[in-house]
Design a protein around this motif. Structure first.
Motif, PDB file in Angstrom:
ATOM      1  N   VAL A   9       0.654  -1.048  -0.224  1.00 55.26           N
ATOM      2  CA  VAL A   9      -0.370   0.341  -0.179  1.00 55.26           C
ATOM      3  C   VAL A   9       0.858   0.927   0.204  1.00 55.26           C
ATOM      4  O   VAL A   9       0.595   2.240  -1.349  1.00 55.26           O
ATOM      5  N   LEU A  10       1.735   1.246   0.911  1.00 55.73           N
ATOM      6  CA  LEU A  10       2.966   2.346   1.036  1.00 55.73           C
ATOM      7  C   LEU A  10       3.684   2.274  -0.959  1.00 55.73           C
ATOM      8  O   LEU A  10       3.796   3.501  -1.004  1.00 55.73           O
ATOM      9  N   ALA A  11       4.602   1.783  -1.106  1.00 58.02           N
ATOM     10  CA  ALA A  11       4.897   1.526  -2.187  1.00 58.02           C
ATOM     11  C   ALA A  11       3.941   2.169  -3.285  1.00 58.02           C
ATOM     12  O   ALA A  11       3.878   2.809  -4.259  1.00 58.02           O
ATOM     13  N   ALA A  12       2.796   2.167  -4.013  1.00 60.10           N
ATOM     14  CA  ALA A  12       1.615   1.977  -4.339  1.00 60.10           C
ATOM     15  C   ALA A  12       1.276   3.876  -4.081  1.00 60.10           C
ATOM     16  O   ALA A  12       0.994   4.315  -5.058  1.00 60.10           O
ATOM     17  N   VAL A  13       1.075   3.738  -3.289  1.00 56.09           N
ATOM     18  CA  VAL A  13       1.087   5.624  -2.569  1.00 56.09           C
ATOM     19  C   VAL A  13       1.694   6.756  -2.987  1.00 56.09           C
ATOM     20  O   VAL A  13       2.046   7.344  -3.695  1.00 56.09           O
ATOM     21  N   VAL A  14       3.045   6.026  -2.804  1.00 57.38           N
ATOM     22  CA  VAL A  14       4.254   6.580  -3.609  1.00 57.38           C
ATOM     23  C   VAL A  14       4.072   6.329  -5.241  1.00 57.38           C
ATOM     24  O   VAL A  14       5.068   7.637  -5.388  1.00 57.38           O
ATOM     25  N   THR A  15       4.367   5.139  -5.434  1.00 57.41           N
ATOM     26  CA  THR A  15       3.547   5.782  -7.238  1.00 57.41           C
ATOM     27  C   THR A  15       3.056   6.008  -7.313  1.00 57.41           C
ATOM     28  O   THR A  15       3.649   7.620  -8.058  1.00 57.41           O
ATOM     29  N   LEU A  16       2.045   7.335  -7.067  1.00 55.80           N
ATOM     30  CA  LEU A  16       0.954   7.725  -7.852  1.00 55.80           C
ATOM     31  C   LEU A  16       1.818   9.054  -7.418  1.00 55.80           C
ATOM     32  O   LEU A  16       1.232   9.608  -8.106  1.00 55.80           O
ATOM     33  N   GLU A  17       2.129   9.417  -6.020  1.00 57.52           N
ATOM     34  CA  GLU A  17       2.443  10.488  -5.768  1.00 57.52           C
ATOM     35  C   GLU A  17       3.855  11.028  -6.684  1.00 57.52           C
ATOM     36  O   GLU A  17       3.859  12.174  -7.081  1.00 57.52           O
ATOM     37  N   ARG A  18       4.614   9.790  -6.853  1.00 56.92           N
ATOM     38  CA  ARG A  18       5.474  10.625  -8.051  1.00 56.92           C
ATOM     39  C   ARG A  18       5.630  10.485  -9.235  1.00 56.92           C
ATOM     40  O   ARG A  18       5.571  11.377  -9.833  1.00 56.92           O
ATOM     41  N   HIS A  24       8.508  11.164 -12.239  1.00 55.49           N
ATOM     42  CA  HIS A  24       8.706  10.224 -12.712  1.00 55.49           C
ATOM     43  C   HIS A  24       7.370  10.504 -14.263  1.00 55.49           C
ATOM     44  O   HIS A  24       6.158  10.457 -13.706  1.00 55.49           O
ATOM     45  N   TYR A  25       7.754   9.796 -15.066  1.00 60.21           N
ATOM     46  CA  TYR A  25       6.545   9.046 -16.075  1.00 60.21           C
ATOM     47  C   TYR A  25       5.999   7.317 -15.823  1.00 60.21           C
ATOM     48  O   TYR A  25       7.098   7.007 -14.922  1.00 60.21           O
ATOM     49  N   PRO A  26       5.145   6.986 -15.818  1.00 67.78           N
ATOM     50  CA  PRO A  26       4.555   5.804 -15.801  1.00 67.78           C
ATOM     51  C   PRO A  26       5.495   5.157 -16.241  1.00 67.78           C
ATOM     52  O   PRO A  26       5.480   4.081 -15.194  1.00 67.78           O
ATOM     53  N   SER A  27       6.155   4.701 -17.122  1.00 65.50           N
ATOM     54  CA  SER A  27       6.996   3.617 -18.161  1.00 65.50           C
ATOM     55  C   SER A  27       7.673   3.568 -16.950  1.00 65.50           C
ATOM     56  O   SER A  27       8.778   2.928 -16.648  1.00 65.50           O
TER      57      SER A  27
END
Length: 55
Positions: A9-18, A24-27
């Protein structure tokens, strides 16, 4: 909640924030996730495979 689920969950939140902040680009994020998962799989599966061939 178990620790792996909380980390996911924490990784997903950081991913969306970045992605949302434009850092960062989604790729880039998807490539990093694939590399990270490959590292996890190798780390978990390599020692038994190596020991099986050496013993």
């Amino acid at each position: 909640m178990e620790v792996p689920a909380a980390c996911a969950v924490l990784a997903a939140v950081v991913t969306l924030e970045r992605i949302q902040s434009g850092a960062h680009y989604p790729s880039d994020v998807a490539t990093g996730a694939v590399i990270g998962l490959a590292g996890v799989l190798l780390t978990r599966r390599a020692p038994p495979l190596i020991l099986r061939h050496w013993l």
